[in-house]
Enzyme design. Sequence first.
Site, PDB file in Angstrom:
ATOM      1  N   GLU A  60      40.876  32.466  35.265  1.00  0.00           N
ATOM      2  CA  GLU A  60      39.662  32.511  34.451  1.00  0.00           C
ATOM      3  C   GLU A  60      39.673  33.607  33.401  1.00  0.00           C
ATOM      4  OE1 GLU A  60      39.569  32.009  37.742  1.00  0.00           O
ATOM      5  OE2 GLU A  60      38.572  30.072  37.975  1.00  0.00           O
ATOM      6  N   HIS A 129      29.688  30.241  45.808  1.00  0.00           N
ATOM      7  CA  HIS A 129      29.559  29.164  44.833  1.00  0.00           C
ATOM      8  C   HIS A 129      28.099  28.921  44.441  1.00  0.00           C
ATOM      9  CE1 HIS A 129      33.757  28.181  45.640  1.00  0.00           C
ATOM     10  NE2 HIS A 129      33.715  27.306  44.658  1.00  0.00           N
TER      11      HIS A 129
END
Lengths: 326, 330
Positions: A60, A129
Amino acid sequence: MAVMMMWEAIRRAHDEEMARDPLVIAMGEDIGVAGGTYKATQGLYDKYGPERVIDTPISENSFTGVGIGASFLGVRPIIEIMSVNFAWLALDQIVNTAAKVRYMSGGQLQAPVVIRSPGGTAHQLGAQHSARMEKVFMGIAGLRVVTPSNPRQAYGLLKSAVRCDDPVFINEHELMYNLKGEVPDEEYFHPLEGSEVAREGRDVTLFGYNISVHWCLQAAETLAREDGIQAEVVDLYALSPLDREGIRRSVAKTHRAVVVEEAEAPVGVGAEVMAVLNEECFFELDAPPVRVSAAMVPIPYNRRLEKAAIPNPQRVVEAVRRLLGR
Amino acid sequence: MNSADKKRVLREMLFARRFEERCYEAYVERKIGGFLHLYPGQEACVHGVMEAARPGHDYVITGYRDHIHAIKCGCDPKAVMAELFGKETGCSKGRGGSMHLFDVAHRFMGGYALVGGPFPLAVGMAKAIKMKGGDEIAICFLGDAANNQGTFHESLNMAALWKLPVLFVCENNLYGIGTRIDRSTAVVDQYKRVCGYGIPAAQEDGQDVEKVYAAARVAVEHVRGGNGPYFLELLTYRYRGHSMSDSNAYRPKEEERMWSRRDPIIILRDRLIEAGELTMDEYKRMDDEILHEIEHEIIPFAEQSPEPPVEELERYVLAENDPWVRGGAR
């Protein structure tokens, strides 16, 4: 006006901007061959090819940096970070490079990237998450933060963000990609600053953004039906810069404010809106403003606990009743 | 490099040395604030590589030890010194400082202060070059310690995967801040760490500018030829501490003496004198001219330039009058 789902609106914005400008690219994990976790880039790989719809490795920070570096030379990347929880890994490039490079170069360089990422509590995704990160990004100088609550905004904000010369973070929501709404048939560019009155009212202002706009609207329905309270709902689709004038204007009319956010209260959107209320319209207030926020916990896996951790329309209703002494 | 090129490069390296030494003095005089990372000892690296590349045409990015990289790309040394003095005439208008020099007109795309941060930015610039179809390359100069960041591995992977025109130059000066490489890094030879990504890599003496130039020509030709990335490790040494706040006490004096005998300027100077292409008098004259230029042109320019106006504190945070902020030109 066509009715479409949020993911279709985002996909349409990608498609139109990529068709217009060969330097617009999309990049992220699984966005190409797989069509995107939330279908936001479905079919675009076949249409524009692997050079412009780029399946990235799971790196990322660096693929965000690659997008930023490409933007230095005029490329307009739309970077998808699959979950905002993973954007923590990309904070260095977003904050230290994209947000600062115009300033520290004395205006010579800019990083016109769009970073889209869904956050929020969905269906038992667990602590790593389910984060909401808007509070982190909205405190960074040099970075714009917007967050759509409906398909029209999602489409128009992405269109404007791609063309804007600033880095723009678009905070989406995992639960909202199938939300339906009207989107203009012609091209539409949503402003990157400001706010929208989602429902007019006179007794209290409910400030929401992204998913909490919908909690506010449901609460306003209940309050009108059961209590005869006319709540105004203000949609803060722009979190940075925040629409100080829009906040003041509504509270000057209603004199009461409730801020509804999915995230934990400290150092958050609610805290910032309340600071604006203090600074802009303290003497307009008939009662202390209140926040409806998440519990200060990592989001639990257990469904009951998960639901208990985040706000819902009923809690907004209760907060308004307490505020109005009902 | 022909004889004239070698003399020019010698002059440039000597200029770089004297410029940095003057920065040191200005820092001690408190004319320069913040952090200051100086380049003496490593001059052959950027000069050798950029002689093989095309300064002002190829895109260059680096870390915080960036003064000489900016100048070699074509940035006016007066604008560099003015930046260090925090002035509006500085190459980043006084907003950047020593670690954030920029000269985009000369394609010097900046100095960055987060170790390893420029790796993905260089890969991204290479991606843009490839998309736009130009013959430029991206060149990323960083130190050995940057290779212990995740961005090194992530970026090399993507550069190789997408076969992008980027040259990674590792100036291995043996220390990451104050920690010696063999105490921080399992594999000391940095070029060996690259083979896992299928990227060709070489190691060269970073004190001999002609050797650097020869190695860089191979590297630049490979990258410009559309063959994907290349990694060049240059073995070098910085004479001063990591920054001005570093007393340099961690290095053995014998090691410092050994490296000072391999000074890149002296190596080239003596070689030119031996070949009859330069005299000691010429060299001294060159040095005097440089010192004169720094003292009588560069320093006065930096000292006499205006500071940025306080009214412009918030300028350059966001784009000015961007119509899309309001949803287009309606």
